[in-house]
Design a protein around this motif. Structure first.
Motif, PDB file in Angstrom:
ATOM      1  N   ALA A 152      14.196  20.718 -30.678  1.00  0.00           N
ATOM      2  CA  ALA A 152      14.248  22.148 -30.416  1.00  0.00           C
ATOM      3  C   ALA A 152      15.654  22.603 -30.041  1.00  0.00           C
ATOM      4  N   ALA A 153      16.421  21.722 -29.424  1.00  0.00           N
ATOM      5  CA  ALA A 153      17.756  22.087 -28.952  1.00  0.00           C
ATOM      6  C   ALA A 153      18.845  21.897 -30.020  1.00  0.00           C
ATOM      7  N   THR A 154      18.523  21.218 -31.105  1.00  0.00           N
ATOM      8  CA  THR A 154      19.507  20.973 -32.158  1.00  0.00           C
ATOM      9  C   THR A 154      19.570  22.170 -33.102  1.00  0.00           C
ATOM     10  N   PRO A 155      20.744  22.787 -33.271  1.00  0.00           N
ATOM     11  CA  PRO A 155      20.850  23.951 -34.150  1.00  0.00           C
ATOM     12  C   PRO A 155      20.437  23.652 -35.575  1.00  0.00           C
ATOM     13  N   LYS A 156      19.701  24.563 -36.166  1.00  0.00           N
ATOM     14  CA  LYS A 156      19.277  24.454 -37.555  1.00  0.00           C
ATOM     15  C   LYS A 156      19.688  25.730 -38.280  1.00  0.00           C
ATOM     16  N   MET A 157      20.946  25.784 -38.623  1.00  0.00           N
ATOM     17  CA  MET A 157      21.491  26.986 -39.256  1.00  0.00           C
ATOM     18  C   MET A 157      21.979  26.676 -40.647  1.00  0.00           C
ATOM     19  N   ALA A 166      16.712  47.223 -40.975  1.00  0.00           N
ATOM     20  CA  ALA A 166      17.090  46.787 -39.633  1.00  0.00           C
ATOM     21  C   ALA A 166      16.804  45.296 -39.548  1.00  0.00           C
ATOM     22  N   ILE A 167      17.701  44.553 -38.971  1.00  0.00           N
ATOM     23  CA  ILE A 167      17.541  43.119 -38.829  1.00  0.00           C
ATOM     24  C   ILE A 167      17.274  42.827 -37.368  1.00  0.00           C
ATOM     25  N   THR A 168      16.260  42.029 -37.115  1.00  0.00           N
ATOM     26  CA  THR A 168      15.949  41.653 -35.738  1.00  0.00           C
ATOM     27  C   THR A 168      16.277  40.184 -35.541  1.00  0.00           C
ATOM     28  N   THR A 169      16.678  39.840 -34.318  1.00  0.00           N
ATOM     29  CA  THR A 169      16.958  38.449 -33.972  1.00  0.00           C
ATOM     30  C   THR A 169      16.302  38.152 -32.632  1.00  0.00           C
ATOM     31  N   GLY A 170      16.261  36.878 -32.293  1.00  0.00           N
ATOM     32  CA  GLY A 170      15.728  36.479 -30.996  1.00  0.00           C
ATOM     33  C   GLY A 170      14.283  36.893 -30.801  1.00  0.00           C
ATOM     34  N   ASP A 171      13.941  37.235 -29.577  1.00  0.00           N
ATOM     35  CA  ASP A 171      12.551  37.580 -29.257  1.00  0.00           C
ATOM     36  C   ASP A 171      12.057  38.827 -29.978  1.00  0.00           C
ATOM     37  N   ALA A 172      12.964  39.682 -30.418  1.00  0.00           N
ATOM     38  CA  ALA A 172      12.532  40.852 -31.197  1.00  0.00           C
ATOM     39  C   ALA A 172      11.967  40.413 -32.549  1.00  0.00           C
ATOM     40  N   ALA A 227      16.550  32.060 -25.714  1.00  0.00           N
ATOM     41  CA  ALA A 227      17.972  32.400 -25.855  1.00  0.00           C
ATOM     42  C   ALA A 227      18.639  31.496 -26.891  1.00  0.00           C
ATOM     43  N   ASN A 228      18.263  30.221 -26.919  1.00  0.00           N
ATOM     44  CA  ASN A 228      18.838  29.297 -27.896  1.00  0.00           C
ATOM     45  C   ASN A 228      18.548  29.778 -29.318  1.00  0.00           C
ATOM     46  N   GLN A 229      17.316  30.149 -29.580  1.00  0.00           N
ATOM     47  CA  GLN A 229      16.956  30.609 -30.921  1.00  0.00           C
ATOM     48  C   GLN A 229      17.631  31.941 -31.252  1.00  0.00           C
ATOM     49  N   ALA A 230      17.783  32.810 -30.262  1.00  0.00           N
ATOM     50  CA  ALA A 230      18.485  34.080 -30.490  1.00  0.00           C
ATOM     51  C   ALA A 230      19.929  33.829 -30.897  1.00  0.00           C
ATOM     52  N   LEU A 231      20.584  32.863 -30.249  1.00  0.00           N
ATOM     53  CA  LEU A 231      21.968  32.525 -30.605  1.00  0.00           C
ATOM     54  C   LEU A 231      22.042  31.921 -32.005  1.00  0.00           C
ATOM     55  N   GLN A 232      21.091  31.044 -32.339  1.00  0.00           N
ATOM     56  CA  GLN A 232      21.084  30.469 -33.684  1.00  0.00           C
ATOM     57  C   GLN A 232      20.811  31.551 -34.733  1.00  0.00           C
TER      58      GLN A 232
END
Length: 144
Positions: free
Chosen positions: A139-144, A27-33, A45-50
């Motif tokens: 913090a607001a700049t995407p790092k993907m 199982a893969i978790t994202t965001g606050d999970a 929410a920003n990190q969850a989207l990234q």
């Protein structure tokens, strides 16, 4: 990425359903999970989207590898577990860094009143020399 017992199912035969060889094991978790964010930088929410974008890129990469024709002696089989570990490694540093920054700012904002003068002076100086702006933009700049 967390290992899930084989056959764990909600009954609809979804991603964890059944006992066949093609059922999911992880199982893969994202965001606050995956990484709970303190609210002081507004980054949950920003990190969850990234996370979701990075994960989607790894899934697309896996799917493209699966769809490529492979020769009989081709040793390069698609490796979902490796791609998911890459996703995890890719997202660890940015989320850990932002979590630490948010926790520090939170402590300064709501910490003991003994630190109120220090807090006010700290934020004033950090704002004037541009550190606060860099922290927020970083913090607001995407790092993907």
């Amino acid at each position: 990425m967390r290992e899930v017992p084989r056959g764990a199912s909600n009954g609809d035969g979804g991603i964890f359903g059944g006992s066949g060889e093609k059922t999911a094991k992880y199982a893969i978790t994202t965001g606050d999970a995956a990484h709970a964010m303190p609210p002081f930088l507004g980054q949950g929410a920003n990190q969850a989207l990234q996370d979701s974008c990075s994960l989607a890129a790894k899934i697309i990469e896996y799917n493209s590898q699966v769809q490529e024709p492979q020769g009989i002696n081709d040793p390069s089989k698609p490796d979902l577990k490796r791609l998911l570990k890459e996703y995890e490694s890719q997202r660890w540093l940015p989320t850990t860094s932002i979590t630490a920054k948010a926790a520090f700012l939170g402590y300064l904002e709501v910490g003991p009143s003994v630190f109120a003068n220090f807090r006010d002076a700290f934020f004033f100086v950090m704002g004037k020399i541009g550190v606060a702006e860099k922290v927020f933009l970083d913090a607001a700049t995407p790092k993907m």
